[in-house]
Write an enzyme that holds these catalytic residues in place. Structure first.
Site, PDB file in Angstrom:
ATOM      1  N   ASP A   1       0.798  -1.242   0.000  1.00 25.76           N
ATOM      2  CA  ASP A   1       0.000   0.000   0.000  1.00 25.76           C
ATOM      3  C   ASP A   1       0.827   1.288   0.000  1.00 25.76           C
ATOM      4  OD1 ASP A   1      -2.217  -1.577  -0.016  1.00 25.76           O
ATOM      5  OD2 ASP A   1      -2.802  -1.203   2.053  1.00 25.76           O
TER       6      ASP A   1
ATOM      7  N   ARG B   1      -0.778  -8.648  -4.829  1.00 19.85           N
ATOM      8  CA  ARG B   1       0.111  -8.946  -3.708  1.00 19.85           C
ATOM      9  C   ARG B   1       1.165  -9.999  -4.060  1.00 19.85           C
ATOM     10  NH1 ARG B   1      -3.171  -8.330   1.358  1.00 19.85           N
ATOM     11  NH2 ARG B   1      -2.408 -10.341   2.039  1.00 19.85           N
TER      12      ARG B   1
END
Ligand code: F6P
Length: 326
Positions: free
Chosen positions: A131, A259
């Protein structure tokens, strides 16, 4: 002369590409400096269950290119209790671990900080999350890979958007922040970026769509961060369809694909630098800080500040995304 003889390293919270490279750098630097290293499996969960393994130079061979984390990761509820932390401390003592290196995000930092305050265990945090929303570093480990993965998907979606003359709303990760969304919107040539940091983003997209001189586009891409206050892609698709029934609108949620995957060169280098710096920080007597890189210089940030500090998206990038969408 440092009293540290054995370091425990763990990954915690959401995985991010480059975590393996960071563990490798911790292990190799520690051994280079004459220390022993142990790997704690599944973050704080492994501390509590005593799932701890010896690591040597060979244990971290052939992992620099691998996504995920070979130590595994978890979000531990048990470590939030004082009983859980007491058990963790007992296990670390029995393993003769004198200091910790924690690779993770804000929740992981918080655990390390409390543990240091309660038991005096020196802990160094390494910023690992896709993030990029951690204070004390320009970039977090995993971010560069994640934006390139998202961008690759957007380029593919663009082909279909173009062929079918559709509007695509693409939802990317970012529970509390819009770093991924804003960067991939700019790099992917999107017509709109919706991010939690910009409360006027939806109105801006609508104003833009309604502009009498809006270029006649046959297709378009709008990127939304999952944490945007307007809701995710499916909600926006419904709202946009109500306003513009003639448009052919589709949504894509990229999700956890962002991810995984082999870390980019940038992430491997960042992880290698930070892993090595974490060990050096411990040997220099640091006890409760994160290591980061700001303007290409290594910085140490006290956990309290790293946890409370808010890293902001650059308003100039928000404006850039708007300007380039005309
Ligand atoms: O790693 C951070 C993050 O990717 C957020 O953007 C997202 O909301 C969250 O992880 C989801 O994680 P999980 O599915 O592992 O709980």
């Amino acid at each position: 002369m440092s009293e540290i003889k054995t370091i425990g390293v763990y990954t915690s919270g959401g995985d991010a590409p480059g975590m393996n490279a960071a563990v490798r750098a911790v292990v190799r630097t520690a051994i280079y400096k004459g220390l022993k290293v142990k790997g704690i499996k599944r973050g704080y969960e492994g501390m509590i269950s005593n799932d701890i393994i010896d690591l040597d130079r060979q244990s971290v061979a052939n992992i620099i290119q691998r996504g995920g984390t070979f130590l595994k990761t978890a979000r531990s509820m048990a470590f939030m209790t004082s009983e859980g932390r007491e058990k963790a401390n007992e296990n670390l003592q029995s393993q003769q671990i004198d200091a910790l290196v924690c690779i993770g995000g804000n929740g992981s930092y918080t655990g390390a900080n409390i543990f240091n305050q309660e038991y005096g265990m020196p802990c160094i945090g390494i910023p690992g999350t896709i993030d990029n929303d951690l204070y004390g570093t320009d970039y977090t480990i995993g971010y560069d890979t994640a934006i390139n993965t998202a961008l690759d998907s957007i380029d593919r979606i663009r082909d279909t958007a173009h062929s079918h003359e559709r509007v695509f709303i693409v939802e990317v990760m970012g529970r509390d922040s819009g770093f991924i969304a804003l960067d991939v919107a700019i790099a992917g040539g999107a017509e709109g970026a919706l991010i939690p940091e910009d409360l006027a983003d939806w109105d801006k997209v609508i104003t833009h769509f309604n502009r009498p001189n809006r270029r006649k586009k046959s297709f378009s891409i709008i990127v939304v961060a999952e944490g945007d206050e307007q809701g995710g892609a499916l909600i926006l698709e419904k709202r946009l369809t109500e306003l513009y029934p003639d448009l052919k609108i589709r949504s894509t949620i990229l999700g956890h694909v962002q991810r995984g995957g082999s870390p980019s060169a940038r992430d491997r280098i960042l992880a290698s630098r930070l892993g090595s710096e974490a060990v050096k920080a411990l040997l220099d007597g640091q006890k409760s800080v994160t290591v980061g890189i700001v303007s290409d210089k290594v910085v140490h940030t006290p956990f309290d500040l790293a946890i409370a500090g808010k890293k902001s998206v650059d308003p100039a990038l928000i404006e850039l995304a708007e300007i380039l969408a005309i």
